[in-house]
Design a protein around this motif. Structure first.
Motif, short mmCIF file in Angstrom:
data_model
loop_
_atom_site.label_atom_id
_atom_site.label_comp_id
_atom_site.label_asym_id
_atom_site.label_seq_id
_atom_site.Cartn_x
_atom_site.Cartn_y
_atom_site.Cartn_z
N LEU A 1 5.49 4.53 1.35
CA LEU A 1 6.14 5.85 2.00
C LEU A 1 7.11 5.62 3.41
O LEU A 1 8.10 6.17 3.37
CB LEU A 1 4.85 6.58 2.67
CG LEU A 1 5.06 7.93 3.34
CD1 LEU A 1 5.75 9.04 2.19
CD2 LEU A 1 3.94 8.70 3.82
N MET A 2 6.67 4.62 4.18
CA MET A 2 7.26 4.24 5.24
C MET A 2 8.71 3.63 4.89
O MET A 2 9.80 3.84 5.31
CB MET A 2 6.82 3.39 6.35
CG MET A 2 5.70 3.81 7.04
SD MET A 2 5.98 5.36 7.88
CE MET A 2 7.18 4.71 9.27
N GLY B 1 -6.04 5.77 5.05
CA GLY B 1 -5.96 6.25 3.60
C GLY B 1 -5.17 7.27 3.40
O GLY B 1 -4.76 7.88 4.29
N GLU B 2 -4.88 7.45 2.08
CA GLU B 2 -3.92 8.28 1.65
C GLU B 2 -4.17 9.62 2.05
O GLU B 2 -3.24 10.40 2.39
CB GLU B 2 -3.54 8.13 0.08
CG GLU B 2 -2.20 8.66 -0.35
CD GLU B 2 -1.66 7.97 -1.54
OE1 GLU B 2 -2.23 7.20 -2.19
OE2 GLU B 2 -0.45 8.54 -1.80
N MET C 1 -1.88 3.31 8.91
CA MET C 1 -2.02 4.53 8.13
C MET C 1 -2.67 3.95 6.71
O MET C 1 -3.40 4.72 6.08
CB MET C 1 -0.52 4.72 7.53
CG MET C 1 -0.41 6.20 6.88
SD MET C 1 1.30 6.55 6.31
CE MET C 1 2.65 5.83 7.18
N THR C 2 -2.52 2.73 6.48
CA THR C 2 -3.45 2.23 5.16
C THR C 2 -4.79 2.31 5.51
O THR C 2 -5.54 2.80 4.56
CB THR C 2 -2.89 0.54 4.87
OG1 THR C 2 -1.40 0.70 4.60
CG2 THR C 2 -3.43 0.13 3.66
N ALA D 1 -3.12 10.53 5.73
CA ALA D 1 -2.04 10.21 6.29
C ALA D 1 -1.20 11.32 6.70
O ALA D 1 -0.72 11.01 7.69
CB ALA D 1 -1.23 9.44 5.09
N SER E 1 0.92 -1.13 0.07
CA SER E 1 -0.01 0.01 0.05
C SER E 1 0.97 1.29 -0.02
O SER E 1 2.11 1.18 0.20
CB SER E 1 -0.89 -0.09 1.26
OG SER E 1 -0.28 0.56 2.31
N PHE E 2 0.11 2.35 -0.26
CA PHE E 2 1.02 3.67 -0.15
C PHE E 2 1.64 3.89 1.26
O PHE E 2 2.95 4.46 1.25
CB PHE E 2 0.03 4.78 -0.43
CG PHE E 2 -0.61 5.35 0.72
CD1 PHE E 2 -1.95 4.77 1.13
CD2 PHE E 2 -0.34 6.28 1.57
CE1 PHE E 2 -2.60 5.11 2.21
CE2 PHE E 2 -0.74 6.52 2.79
CZ PHE E 2 -1.85 6.01 3.32
N ALA E 3 1.04 3.42 2.10
CA ALA E 3 1.59 3.66 3.51
C ALA E 3 3.03 2.81 3.81
O ALA E 3 4.04 3.33 4.19
CB ALA E 3 0.65 3.20 4.62
N PHE E 4 2.97 1.50 3.22
CA PHE E 4 4.35 0.62 3.42
C PHE E 4 5.40 1.34 2.44
O PHE E 4 6.35 1.08 2.65
CB PHE E 4 4.06 -0.63 2.84
CG PHE E 4 3.20 -1.74 4.07
CD1 PHE E 4 4.17 -2.25 4.67
CD2 PHE E 4 2.02 -1.69 4.07
CE1 PHE E 4 3.76 -2.92 5.99
CE2 PHE E 4 1.37 -2.57 4.90
CZ PHE E 4 2.05 -3.31 5.88
N LEU F 1 2.27 0.52 12.42
CA LEU F 1 2.19 1.90 11.81
C LEU F 1 1.62 1.92 10.26
O LEU F 1 0.47 2.69 10.00
CB LEU F 1 3.34 2.79 11.81
CG LEU F 1 3.43 4.24 11.58
CD1 LEU F 1 2.66 4.99 12.45
CD2 LEU F 1 4.93 4.59 11.34
N CYS F 2 2.38 1.14 9.42
CA CYS F 2 2.07 1.03 8.15
C CYS F 2 0.55 0.55 7.87
O CYS F 2 -0.34 1.11 7.22
CB CYS F 2 2.71 -0.01 7.37
SG CYS F 2 4.61 0.40 7.40
N LEU G 1 0.29 11.17 10.48
CA LEU G 1 1.49 11.26 10.89
C LEU G 1 1.67 12.55 11.66
O LEU G 1 2.71 12.50 12.65
CB LEU G 1 2.24 11.43 9.38
CG LEU G 1 2.32 10.06 8.76
CD1 LEU G 1 3.18 10.07 7.31
CD2 LEU G 1 2.98 8.79 9.96
#
Lengths: 570, 63
Positions: free
Chosen positions: A391-392, B21-22, B17-18, B25, A386-389, B13-14, B29
């Motif tokens: 970005l991190m 949603g973007e 955040m997923t 985010a 996902s975008f979160a993984f 955390l990932c 954070l």
């Protein structure tokens, strides 16, 4: 520019189909064990059964060992298993040993990792060799035992009838079809297992969307063997690239497709080859290279909830699919085979009740879940879901050089031996708790050099050299004299015909044989041992139980319990 | 904190955040950063972390 593919530096021998003696289309002889699938898992299972004297038929659909780029890394634990099966020399002769790797973010090295390696080890933490070589080494070993291992090439399973008292398989060959009957069947028929589908079983877990292209190339380079990972490299911005050196000047390259890339187009040579070219150029490899093979890979983290289904036992990719990152695929399958072979052999030889096979499922499903958890973490880093993984990961890669404590997040978490911490076979936990060091019940033996005195002389060896297709009692003592109480254990197990060996591990070189002398003085502290300490070890090298002061009655009870274990945990 | 614990926190955390949603985010954070600053409880340490986090990041265009 045209790209001419060249063959692997390996020629696979072709094998023809053979029909056994039949009566009305049914093989006359009924078999104790039939293994479906002639891959690393199937051969390891067959070799394990043969080491216990149990005959086995291996059914393989193809006419040769595999082709293409599949498993490439064999772990220390797998090498230990191969050693017990007499197949180690082939692996060490061909395989390229390695101990670590480097990860780069753009042009900066952000991680240099090492796998555990010290002076106590007999074997390297990892060797690289192609799956066709893995299979060939195991096959060569199997072919030395034709009386016990019967391989049937070009034979495809077309049906299975699993009953309480046996299994009937229908088989197709170019020379005609037939059926056979077996007491037990091992399904080692791979990720697209026919037997799994035929029995209506479903893998459970997660399939990932991220795709990797796999390319094998021929390139002459004296670069050392290590795992190289490039994140967002200049040659392939936004992607991740892995590079592994293999024997015979074969280099394996894995690179991630970017979001939205069409896999069918991405795999075409005109799209693959320029990326390889620019990777090699970035690495400073200037030699001529040729492509050998390319394919596409999608990570899965899936397992069957149980590996025993009556008289059918699932192993390897047929039982579970783990992501490639961390090299747990073939290695976990080889561990399955090692766990299963002795249990099946004991059941076939009527030395154990069939409930022992339930412990195979319990132990190896737990191992698969541990492998999946590590593999999932690696996959989430290598192919962010996902975008979160994503970005991190960018944050970790950018900070890791300045903040080394974060770099463990980049570590590929390579496979390591798994402890069966919750196994129903583990004995005497309260006795184990009295130790300050050493492997707990369910763990494998930490390696240590010893001097082995075998009656005819002494030789340098290692602790795992003492293991074999039997339970092993490691008795720590000052010299090689045996306490009378433990001789009673020998007699009791001999009366039951349970394969068993007792070996003294001594502080001094003794005169009775055989024994292992702790000439480095490291073994006793490593095992938290004192004179009188007993470790009872299973045929697969996992500890069954341990006693600071040997108790023959408890040791005998531990083996009895293992062989007749009642399982309520599934 | 062990490597395994760091792994678990990172994954948590990932995943959180997923789920946020973007679009949400940055706020997620930002809130995490505020809670962390409060928990650190040391102004100088927090300022150093702010500078470290900004290092190497190009300033937004046109500012």
């Amino acid at each position: 520019m045209s790209y001419e593919f060249v063959p692997y530096p390996f020629e696979a021998k072709r094998h023809s189909a053979r029909l056994p003696a039949l009566r009305d289309g049914l093989e006359k002889r009924r078999h104790p064990v039939v293994v479906v699938g002639g891959g690393p898992v199937g051969y390891t299972t067959a070799l394990g059964l043969a080491s216990h004297g149990v005959p086995v038929v291996v059914i393989e659909a193809d006419d040769s060992v595999c082709s293409g780029s599949r498993a490439i890394c064999i772990s220390r634990r797998s090498l230990e298993i191969a050693d017990r099966l007499g197949a180690l020399p082939g692996f060490l002769e061909i395989g390229l040993p390695w101990t670590g790797g480097r990860s780069f973010y753009r042009d900066t090295e952000v991680l240099h990792f090492s796998m555990p390696q010290d002076e106590n080890q007999k074997l390297p933490p990892m060797v690289n060799l192609a799956q066709y070589s893995i299979e060939q080494v195991l096959l060569d070993r199997a072919e030395t035992q034709p009386a016990l291992i019967n391989i049937r090439w070009q034979t495809r399973v077309t049906g299975i009838e699993a009953r309480d008292d046996g299994v009937r398989l229908t088989l197709a060959t170019p020379d005609g079809d037939y059926a056979l009957q077996a007491d037990w069947v091992v399904a080692a028929d791979g990720g697209r297992s026919f037997l799994r589908d035929a029995l209506g079983l479903k893998l459970e877990g997660t399939s990932y969307e991220g795709r990797y292209v796999i390319v094998d190339i021929l390139l002459d380079s004296d670069r050392p063997t290590e795992r190289l990972a490039y994140f967002d490299p200049a040659c392939n911005p936004g992607s991740t690239v892995l590079v592994h050196k293999q024997p015979g000047n074969v280099w394996r390259i894995d690179y991630q497709l970017r979001d939205g890339e069409d896999p069918d187009a991405a795999i075409r040579p005109e799209n693959v080859m320029p990326r390889v070219e620019s990777l090699l150029s970035m690495m400073g490899e200037k030699g001529a290279w040729k492509p050998i093979w390319s394919g596409i890979y999608k990570a899965n983290a899936l397992t069957l909830p149980r590996y025993r289904h009556g008289r059918v036992m699932f192993a390897g990719d047929a039982a579970h699919l783990v992501p490639i990152f961390g090299v747990r695929g073939a290695n976990s399958g080889i561990d399955d085979a090692d766990n299963l072979a002795w249990k099946l052999a004991f059941v076939v030889k009527d030395l154990a009740s069939s409930t022992l096979l339930d412990s195979y499922s319990i132990e190896r499903v737990a191992a698969a879940r541990e492998n999946l958890s590590h593999g999932t973490k690696s996959t989430e880093f290598m192919a962010p879901p996902s975008f979160a993984f994503d970005l991190m990961r960018t944050a970790v890669l950018g900070l890791a050089k300045r903040q080394p404590s974060l770099s463990s997040l980049i570590n590929p978490r390579q496979t390591s031996a798994i402890t069966y911490a919750t196994s129903p076979l583990n004995a005497a936990p309260e006795r184990s708790a009295e130790f300050a060091a050493g492997p707990v019940p369910g763990a494998v033996l930490p390696e240590c050099p010893i001097t082995i005195a075998d009656g005819s002389g002494t030789r340098e060896g290692h602790l795992t050299d003492l293991l074999g297709p039997h339970f092993t009692a490691l008795v720590f003592s000052d010299d090689s004299a045996v306490p009378a109480e433990l001789e009673a254990l020998d007699r009791a197990l001999a009366a039951k015909q349970v394969p068993f060996k007792r070996v003294a591990l001594t502080r001094r070189l003794g005169d009775a044989a055989p024994h292992g002398w702790d000439h480095t003085g490291r073994l006793f502290p490593m095992y938290g041992a004192e004179p009188g300490t007993l470790y009872l070890v299973r045929p697969d090298g996992h500890v069954l139980g341990r006693w600071r002061q040997a108790d023959a009655a408890e040791a005998l009870a531990a083996i009895d319990r293992a062989l007749n274990t009642q399982s309520n945990r599934e | 904190m062990t490597d395994t614990e760091l792994d678990a926190v990172y994954t948590r955390l990932c995943k959180t955040m997923t789920q946020v949603g973007e679009p949400g985010a940055p706020l997620f954070l930002a809130r995490f950063a505020l809670l962390a600053i409060d928990r650190i409880g040391d102004a100088e340490a927090a300022k150093r972390l702010i500078d470290a986090a900004a290092e190497d990041l190009a300033p937004a265009a046109g500012r």
